[in-house]
Design a protein around this motif. Structure first.
Motif, short mmCIF file in Angstrom:
data_model
loop_
_atom_site.label_atom_id
_atom_site.label_comp_id
_atom_site.label_asym_id
_atom_site.label_seq_id
_atom_site.Cartn_x
_atom_site.Cartn_y
_atom_site.Cartn_z
N VAL A 30 0.84 -1.20 0.00
CA VAL A 30 0.00 0.00 0.00
C VAL A 30 0.87 1.24 0.00
O VAL A 30 0.48 2.29 -0.51
CB VAL A 30 -0.94 -0.02 1.23
CG1 VAL A 30 -1.68 1.30 1.36
CG2 VAL A 30 -1.92 -1.16 1.11
N SER A 32 3.15 2.00 -1.80
CA SER A 32 3.46 2.47 -3.13
C SER A 32 2.43 3.48 -3.63
O SER A 32 2.67 4.19 -4.59
CB SER A 32 3.55 1.29 -4.11
OG SER A 32 2.31 0.65 -4.23
N ASP A 33 1.26 3.58 -2.97
CA ASP A 33 0.23 4.54 -3.36
C ASP A 33 0.42 5.82 -2.55
O ASP A 33 -0.47 6.24 -1.81
CB ASP A 33 -1.16 3.96 -3.12
CG ASP A 33 -1.39 2.70 -3.94
OD1 ASP A 33 -0.89 2.65 -5.07
OD2 ASP A 33 -2.06 1.80 -3.44
N ASP A 36 -0.43 11.08 -6.07
CA ASP A 36 -1.51 11.14 -7.05
C ASP A 36 -0.96 11.75 -8.32
O ASP A 36 -0.63 12.95 -8.37
CB ASP A 36 -2.66 11.99 -6.49
CG ASP A 36 -3.83 12.08 -7.47
OD1 ASP A 36 -3.89 11.24 -8.40
OD2 ASP A 36 -4.66 12.99 -7.32
N HIS A 173 7.83 0.69 -5.97
CA HIS A 173 6.87 -0.39 -6.22
C HIS A 173 7.39 -1.62 -5.48
O HIS A 173 7.87 -2.57 -6.08
CB HIS A 173 6.73 -0.65 -7.72
CG HIS A 173 6.44 0.59 -8.49
ND1 HIS A 173 5.31 1.34 -8.30
CD2 HIS A 173 7.14 1.25 -9.43
CE1 HIS A 173 5.31 2.38 -9.10
NE2 HIS A 173 6.43 2.34 -9.80
#
Length: 207
Positions: A30, A32-33, A36, A173
């Motif tokens: 998560v 990696s998010d 935006d 990632h």
């Protein structure tokens, strides 16, 4: 036949450890998010010598802590990015601060440019420009190409200045990368557990 209490307890411990490892790996995935952004694609269609093309790029930090930031550059052209007078790239912040000085596009393709750290909740904007030099000859006439720019978070990259892009892509990632040691650890735990179970089952009946 019901498994002995000690074996059932061992299986429960192995399952609990495995679940903890998987949850930990999930949390890393998560991570990696963190930003935006969407890849910016640029289509270059038969520029004339001296002609430039501009575009805007932006990224926003979605978390409450600073994140390292980088920009991946990829693209393709049969003519525009090579030869005696290939297309050149410049990238500036909106206030005119140079991030990438004028450089041949072919020298940055497939590379990652280190950018300033992105503060919590902040946005970062860039203005990109590609220019075909005025001294470009007729070999560039009618040529086209495409470029893609993608903001990413970067982890454990070497120290490089924005004007000296670093090759490779050691990026954030990390979900899949973290699952590899988790899988190895889980396999070892399961192997040990089943090994103990088999040893117990093979014990002579008089023990």
């Amino acid at each position: 036949m019901t498994a002995p209490r000690s074996i059932r307890a061992l299986i429960a411990v192995i399952a609990a450890v495995f679940l903890g490892l998987v949850q930990s790996a999930g949390a890393s995935a998560v991570a990696s998010d963190l930003i935006d952004t969407a890849p910016t694609s640029l289509v270059i269609d038969a520029p004339a010598p001296g002609e430039s093309q501009k575009w805007d790029m932006s990224v926003k930090n979605l978390v409450d802590s600073p994140v390292p930031l980088a920009l991946e550059i990829s693209g393709r052209s049969d003519v525009l990015f090579s030869g005696a007078a290939p297309m050149e790239l410049t990238m500036n912040t909106p206030d005119g601060t140079a991030v990438v000085e004028r450089i041949r596009v072919g020298e940055v393709l497939g590379r990652t440019i280190r950018l300033p750290e992105l503060q919590a909740g902040a946005s970062y904007n860039l203005v990109g420009t590609v220019t075909l030099p005025r001294d470009a000859d007729n070999s560039y006439q009618g040529a086209g190409g495409n470029l893609k720019f993608h903001f990413v978070t970067s982890i454990d990259r070497p120290n490089v200045t924005p004007q000296q892009p670093a090759s490779g892509s050691d990026l954030a990632h990390t979900g899949l990368r973290n699952l590899i040691p988790v899988g190895v650890a889980a396999a070892l735990l399961l192997a040990v557990g089943f090994g103990l179970i088999l040893v117990r089952r093979k014990k002579p009946a008089h023990e």
